[in-house]
Design a protein around this motif. Structure first.
Motif, mmCIF file in Angstrom:
data_model
loop_
_atom_site.group_PDB
_atom_site.id
_atom_site.type_symbol
_atom_site.label_atom_id
_atom_site.label_comp_id
_atom_site.label_asym_id
_atom_site.label_seq_id
_atom_site.Cartn_x
_atom_site.Cartn_y
_atom_site.Cartn_z
ATOM 1 N N LEU C 168 -5.373 1.106 -5.972
ATOM 2 C CA LEU C 168 -4.529 -0.023 -5.560
ATOM 3 C C LEU C 168 -5.220 -0.866 -4.485
ATOM 4 O O LEU C 168 -5.065 -2.084 -4.455
ATOM 5 C CB LEU C 168 -3.175 0.491 -5.056
ATOM 6 C CG LEU C 168 -2.205 0.902 -6.169
ATOM 7 C CD1 LEU C 168 -1.017 1.648 -5.595
ATOM 8 C CD2 LEU C 168 -1.727 -0.313 -6.964
ATOM 9 N N ALA C 169 -5.983 -0.218 -3.616
ATOM 10 C CA ALA C 169 -6.710 -0.957 -2.586
ATOM 11 C C ALA C 169 -7.751 -1.867 -3.236
ATOM 12 O O ALA C 169 -7.928 -3.017 -2.836
ATOM 13 C CB ALA C 169 -7.365 0.015 -1.613
ATOM 14 N N ASP C 170 -8.426 -1.338 -4.272
ATOM 15 C CA ASP C 170 -9.407 -2.158 -4.999
ATOM 16 C C ASP C 170 -8.736 -3.341 -5.689
ATOM 17 O O ASP C 170 -9.337 -4.394 -5.860
ATOM 18 C CB ASP C 170 -10.140 -1.310 -6.051
ATOM 19 C CG ASP C 170 -11.177 -0.399 -5.405
ATOM 20 O OD1 ASP C 170 -11.503 -0.617 -4.222
ATOM 21 O OD2 ASP C 170 -11.649 0.542 -6.077
ATOM 22 N N ALA C 171 -7.481 -3.147 -6.096
ATOM 23 C CA ALA C 171 -6.746 -4.237 -6.745
ATOM 24 C C ALA C 171 -6.239 -5.254 -5.720
ATOM 25 O O ALA C 171 -5.628 -6.245 -6.083
ATOM 26 C CB ALA C 171 -5.584 -3.683 -7.556
ATOM 27 N N GLY C 172 -6.461 -4.977 -4.437
ATOM 28 C CA GLY C 172 -6.148 -5.959 -3.412
ATOM 29 C C GLY C 172 -4.896 -5.696 -2.596
ATOM 30 O O GLY C 172 -4.513 -6.503 -1.764
ATOM 31 N N TYR C 173 -4.231 -4.574 -2.841
ATOM 32 C CA TYR C 173 -3.016 -4.280 -2.084
ATOM 33 C C TYR C 173 -3.345 -3.549 -0.791
ATOM 34 O O TYR C 173 -4.315 -2.798 -0.715
ATOM 35 C CB TYR C 173 -2.057 -3.411 -2.914
ATOM 36 C CG TYR C 173 -1.602 -4.081 -4.169
ATOM 37 C CD1 TYR C 173 -0.616 -5.055 -4.133
ATOM 38 C CD2 TYR C 173 -2.172 -3.759 -5.402
ATOM 39 C CE1 TYR C 173 -0.206 -5.691 -5.295
ATOM 40 C CE2 TYR C 173 -1.765 -4.385 -6.565
ATOM 41 C CZ TYR C 173 -0.786 -5.349 -6.506
ATOM 42 O OH TYR C 173 -0.380 -5.981 -7.651
ATOM 43 N N HIS C 174 -2.504 -3.733 0.204
ATOM 44 C CA HIS C 174 -2.655 -2.993 1.453
ATOM 45 C C HIS C 174 -1.986 -1.627 1.283
ATOM 46 O O HIS C 174 -0.846 -1.536 0.842
ATOM 47 C CB HIS C 174 -2.012 -3.761 2.610
ATOM 48 C CG HIS C 174 -2.278 -3.131 3.931
ATOM 49 N ND1 HIS C 174 -3.398 -3.440 4.680
ATOM 50 C CD2 HIS C 174 -1.610 -2.173 4.619
ATOM 51 C CE1 HIS C 174 -3.390 -2.697 5.783
ATOM 52 N NE2 HIS C 174 -2.312 -1.926 5.764
#
Lengths: 612, 47, 202
Positions: C168-174
Motif C-alpha cells: 500500500l505504501a508503494d501504491a502511494g498511501y500513508h
C-alpha cells in the motif's frame, strides 16, 4: 523488513497497541498507546556502548530464554527500527541509589529515564488486521516430558538453536551437555488435530517446517540421524512434495505413529520413546539424544481485545472469521477492515505474503476513488410522536441520538454516526422511530405472510444479518438437514426485534417464536445484543403473567461459523413446536388481543386526560 | 458484587444456579443443552 | 411516517431461480412461480435456470420494462451472495436498488430439506409470499457517499503486516504500521531458513 523501516510512506509505531477504534469505513478514528522506549528511536545508532555497562542480566525472550539479554537491549541484530529499548521493569535506574551507567556510556545522550507512554490519535480509511499467531504451549501434554527433560525442546526453540544469530551461533547442540546430538526425533502434531487436548484443527505449517528442519540438519551435519514421528505428512503445496522426497532420500526416517510417552535415561540424559509404527503394527522403543516437539499454531492471547475494538467475528478455531470463505477471503464482515496472515488462520510465509497482497489490493480498491458508499439503513425520528423520553439515546450503542429530556426537544439522529442496528426503534415506546429498509410495517407484513395459513405448523424466527442469518446459510452450504417449519425474518441486528413483533406473531397464532443474534463478543453493533436479551427477559415475564408458557419464546446466539448450532436449534425448536396444543394457541390469541385492547383504551384515556 | 441466582433453561427445562451480577448483561448458556434460552428465576426478589 | 411515497400502483415481479438443480432438485420452482402469480400486487412471475446469469438478469430488466414493474422479488440464494448482483440489475433497469427483495430458497430451503421436497416447496412458497409482502412496502433509499481518508493502519508487523504495508505504501498511501514489540518482524524473524526455498527469513 528493512524496506518497511525506510519507506517514506510507512510510519512505524513500535511498542504500540491499539486502544480504541471509532468511526466507520473510510473514516476510522483510532487511539494508539505508544509505550515509552526510554531510548530516542531516531538518535540511537545501536552502538551497544550502553549494553556493555548494563549490570542487569535477564532471559532473552526473542531466543525463548535460551540466552540472556541486558535491561537495555536490541531484540535481534536486524531489528527495525535499529534502536535499542530499555525495559524499565528490569532497569535499576529508578532505584534510590540509581545505576545510571548506560546514561553515562551513551555518547549521543539518547537515553531518557523520564520518557512517557503516549496516546496517539490516528485517522485512517482502512484497517488491515495482521495480528498473527502464537505457538502452542506443550506443557499440558506432559507425556512428552517438555517440562521435565531439558533435551525435549519445541520446534521454535530449535529454530533459535540452529540460527547463526541465535544463542549457539548456529551450532546444533543439545542442552544438557552442549554436545552435538547423534540422533534427533521430531514429534508431529503437538497441540494440533486432537479433540481432547490442544486444538482440533491442523496447524498447516508444522509438517513442512519439520521437513525443512531435517534437511537443514542433513545439509550441515549428515551424520546426525533424524526420526520423524507423524500421523500424516501433509505436503500439499507447490514444491512441498519435492522437499519431502529430498528429506527421505537424505536418510530421514519417517515413522507413522506418535509416541505414547517419553522418559529420560538419568545417566546419559538420552530420551527413550515408545511408539507403534502403525504401518507395521510394531511397538518399538527408540533411544534418541534430543526430541523436538513440532508445536502447532494458536490465536494470540490478546485477540479478544482486537476483536472487541474492531467488532470482528471469530471461527470455531479462535482465529478471525472472513466475510466469505471463497468470495471475500481477506475481508472482515465490517466494511473497510481486512485480514492478512495468520490472524485469519494458520498459514505459512508464502500464504501470508499472498494474503497480505490481496488485503492491500482490497484496501486500495476501496480507497482509490476517494469516496465510499455507505448503506442507507439508518433510523429517523418522527418529531410529532417523540415525547423526548430519552430511551433511544440511552440504548444507542453509538451515541448517535441526541435528546434533551429537560427541554423536551424531540430526539435527533446523527445519521453519519448511526450504524443501523434498529435498537432505538425497537425500544421506543411510542413508535416514533422508523428504521429505514426495516420498518415496522415491512416486518409486520412478513409476520402476517408467514401466519396467513396453517400458523400452527410454523415457527417465526428472527435472525440478525451478521451472525445468525449467515450461520443459517452455513448450515445450508454444509447440507445439514433440519425440519422445514421455521420461517426466517432477517433484521440487521437482533436489537431491532421489537416486542410488538413477537406479540403480533403470538396473536396471529404462532406456536413458537425464535429470536437469534450474535454472541455478545461478536455483536456487530458493539452491545446492541444485550438489549435484545433484556427485552426477551422482560417478555418472558410478561408472557408468564398472561398465562402463556414462556418456553414458546426462544432465544439463541448463533455465530456465522455455527451452522451446526443453527441446525441443532432448528431441530430443538421444532420439538417444542410439536408440544404446543391448538387449545393453547387459541388461548394465547385471546389473551394477547385482550391485553392489546386494554393498553389501547388506557392510552386513549390518558390522552383524553392530558387534553382535559 | 457477584451473587448466586437460580436459572431455568426454557429449552430443556434444566434448572441450575450460576453467578449473577445485577445490571450486568452476560451471555448465558444452559450447562445441559447449551441453549441460550436461559431465564433467571426471580422468586426471592430483594429490595 | 415521513416521506410516504405517492400512491403509485405497486407492481411486483417475481423471479424464481432453479439454480440448476441446487434449488430445482428439491423445490418445484414452476409451482412456486405459479403460486406467486396469485399474490397481491404481483403482476409478473416466472422461473429461470440461473437468474444470476447474464440472460437471467436480462430477463429481470426486460420484465421491468415490459410489465412496468416497480418492485422485484428474486427467489434464489442467500442475499449474502447475490444481493449486490440483483440490486445492480434493477438499478440498470431504472429502479432504486432498494426496491429489490430476495427470498433465500437455496441455503435456507432446498439444501437443508433435501429429503422433504413437498414441505420444502411449501416453505419456498411462504418465503416468496413473505418477500412479496415486504417488497410491497419497500421504499427507495438513497445511499450517501462519504469521503475516504487515504491512509491505512496495519495492526501487526509480522511478515503479513509488513507485506501489506509495503504494497500500500508503494501504491502511494500513508501507512501506520502498529507493532507491540520493540521491532517489527514477528515470528518470521525468529525462524532460521524458510521452506520451500530454504532461504533466510529476514
Amino acid at each position: 523488513m528493512a524496506d518497511a523501516g525506510r519507506h517514506p510512506n510507512i510510519e512505524l509505531l513500535t511498542l504500540s497497541e491499539v486502544q480504541r477504534v471509532d468511526g466507520y469505513v473510510g473514516n476510522f478514528k483510532v487511539t494508539v498507546l505508544k509505550k515509552a522506549r526510554y531510548v530516542d528511536e531516531k538518535e540511537c545508532t545501536a552502538c551497544a556502548d550502553c549494553l556493555e555497562v548494563c549490570p542487569v542480566v535477564k532471559p532473552d525472550e526473542f531466543n525463548l530464554g535460551l540466552s540472556t539479554r541486558k535491561a537495555i537491549y536490541q531484540e535481534f541484530p536486524q531489528a527495525v527500527p535499529a534502536a535499542f529499548v530499555l525495559n524499565m521493569e528490569d532497569c535499576l535506574g529508578n532505584e534510590p541509589i540509581a545505576c545510571g551507567k548506560c546514561l553515562e556510556a551513551c555518547e549521543k545522550r539518547c537515553i531518557d529515564y523520564d520518557d512517557q507512554d503516549k496516546e496517539i490519535e490516528l485517522e485512517v480509511g482502512t484497517i488491515i488486521v495482521a495480528t498473527g499467531m502464537e505457538v502452542y504451549d506443550p506443557t499440558e501434554l506432559d507425556e512428552f516430558g517438555y517440562t521435565q527433560y531439558e533435551n525435549v525442546i519445541t520446534s521454535l526453540e530449535f529454530e533459535r538453536l540452529i540460527n547463526s544469530g541465535g544463542p549457539t551461533e548456529g551450532h546444533l547442540i543439545r542442552l544438557t551437555d552442549r554436545k552435538q546430538p547423534k540422533t534427533v526425533a521430531f514429534i508431529q502434531c503437538v497441540g494440533s488435530r486432537c479433540e481432547k487436548r490442544g486444538n482440533p484443527y491442523c496447524s498447516n505449517i508444522c509438517c513442512m517446517n519439520t521437513i525443512k528442519d531435517t534437511l537443514l540438519i542433513k545439509d550441515h551435519w549428515p551424520e546426525v540421524q533424524c526420526k520423524v514421528f507423524y500421523m500424516d505428512i501433509r505436503a500439499f503445496g507447490k514444491g512441498f512434495e519435492d522437499l519431502y522426497k529430498r528429506s527421505m532420500a537424505a536418510g530421514v526416517q519417517y515413522i507413522r505413529g506418535i509416541p505414547g510417552d517419553i522418559y529420560e535415561d538419568p545417566k546419559t540424559k538420552n530420551l527413550i520413546l515408545t511408539a507403534e509404527d502403525t504401518t507395521t503394527s510394531e511397538l518399538k522403543k527408540h533411544e534418541v539424544d534430543m526430541v523436538i516437539l513440532s508445536i502447532g499454531v494458536v490465536p494470540p492471547g490478546d485477540m479478544d481485545n482486537t476483536q472487541q475494538q474492531l467488532t470482528l467475528q471469530r471461527s470455531a478455531d479462535g482465529f478471525f472469521l472472513e466475510a466469505h470463505p471463497k468470495l471475500k477471503p481477506v475481508d472482515a464482515a465490517t466494511q473497510g477492515i481486512f485480514f492478512a496472515g495468520c490472524a485469519e488462520g494458520p498459514k505459512d510465509i508464502k500464504d501470508s505474503v499472498t494474503q497480505a497482497g490481496a488485503a492491500a489490493a482490497r484496501a486500495n480498491r476501496l480507497m482509490r476513488s476517494g469516496e465510499v458508499t455507505v448503506e442507507a439503513i439508518t433510523s429517523m425520528v418522527d418529531p410529532e410522536l417523540c415525547t423526548s423520553c430519552g430511551i433511544c439515546a440511552r440504548v444507542c450503542p453509538y451515541n448517535a441520538i441526541y435528546v434533551d429530556t429537560k427541554k423536551k426537544t424531540p430526539a435527533v439522529v446523527v445519521e453519519a454516526a448511526c450504524a443501523g442496528c434498529g435498537t432505538c426503534s425497537a425500544e421506543c415506546p411510542f413508535g416514533a422511530i422508523t428504521m429505514r429498509h426495516f420498518t415496522d410495517e415491512q416486518i409486520m407484513a412478513q409476520i402476517e405472510a408467514i401466519l396467513a395459513e396453517n400458523a400452527q405448523d410454523k415457527i417465526v424466527a428472527f435472525a440478525c444479518n451478521w451472525c445468525s442469518y449467515p450461520g443459517a446459510d452455513l448450515a445450508g452450504t454444509s447440507r445439514l438437514q433440519y425440519p422445514p417449519n421455521a420461517r426466517l425474518i432477517r433484521t440487521m441486528c437482533s436489537g431491532r426485534v421489537d416486542e410488538r413483533f413477537i406479540l403480533k406473531a403470538f396473536k396471529l397464532g404462532a406456536p413458537i417464536v425464535l429470536v437469534s443474534g450474535c454472541h455478545f463478543t461478536d455483536c456487530h453493533y458493539i452491545n446492541a445484543v444485550t438489549w435484545t436479551q433484556k427485552r426477551i427477559e422482560k417478555l418472558w415475564d410478561k408472557l408468564e403473567s398472561l398465562g402463556i408458557r414462556p418456553e414458546r419464546l426462544q432465544l439463541d446466539w448463533v455465530s456465522a461459523a455455527e451452522g451446526q448450532k443453527w441446525a441443532r436449534v432448528m431441530r430443538e425448536v421444532e420439538q417444542l413446536r410439536e408440544a404446543v396444543t391448538a387449545k393453547e394457541i387459541e388461548h394465547t390469541k385471546r389473551v394477547i388481543t385482550e391485553d392489546m385492547l386494554k393498553k389501547r383504551t388506557k392510552k386513549v384515556k390518558a390522552k383524553a386526560e392530558a387534553v382535559a | 458484587m457477584a451473587e448466586e441466582a437460580k436459572f431455568k433453561c426454557l429449552r430443556c427445562g434444566h434448572g441450575f444456579t450460576a453467578p449473577y451480577t445485577p445490571k450486568v448483561a452476560e451471555e448465558r448458556a444452559c450447562p445441559k443443552c447449551d441453549s441460550n434460552s436461559v431465564r433467571r428465576l426471580k422468586e426471592k426478589k430483594d429490595s | 411516517m415521513a416521506n410516504k411515497s405517492s400512491p403509485e400502483e405497486i407492481r411486483i415481479g417475481v423471479f424464481v431461480c432453479q439454480c440448476g438443480l441446487n434449488i430445482a432438485g428439491t423445490v418445484e420452482c414452476e409451482d412456486v412461480a405459479k403460486f406467486a402469480e396469485e399474490l397481491p400486487n404481483v403482476v409478473y412471475s416466472d422461473f429461470q435456470k440461473y437468474t444470476c446469469s447474464e440472460p437471467g438478469q436480462q430477463t429481470i430488466k426486460d420484465a421491468i420494462a415490459e410489465h412496468n414493474l416497480n418492485r422485484v422479488v428474486v427467489a434464489s440464494c442467500t442475499p449474502k451472495m447475490h444481493e449486490p448482483t440483483f440490486r445492480a440489475a434493477v438499478q440498470e433497469a431504472g429502479l432504486n436498488p432498494y426496491l429489490m427483495e430476495m427470498a433465500n430458497l437455496r441455503e435456507h430451503c432446498s439444501w437443508v430439506h433435501i429429503n422433504e421436497p413437498k414441505k420444502a416447496t411449501q416453505k419456498a412458497m411462504d418465503l416468496v409470499a413473505m418477500a412479496a409482502a415486504r417488497a410491497k412496502l419497500l421504499e427507495p433509499q438513497m445511499e450517501t457517499k462519504v469521503p475516504v481518508i487515504q491512509k491505512t493502519m496495519v495492526i501487526g508487523g509480522g511478515v503479513a503486516g509488513i507485506q501489506a504495508a509495503l504494497d500500500l505504501a508503494d501504491a502511494g498511501y500513508h501507512i501506520y504500521l502498529v507493532e507491540k514489540q520493540p521491532s517489527i518482524g514477528g515470528i518470521m524473524a525468529q525462524i532460521d531458513k524458510t521452506y520451500p526455498t530454504m532461504d533466510c527469513s529476514i
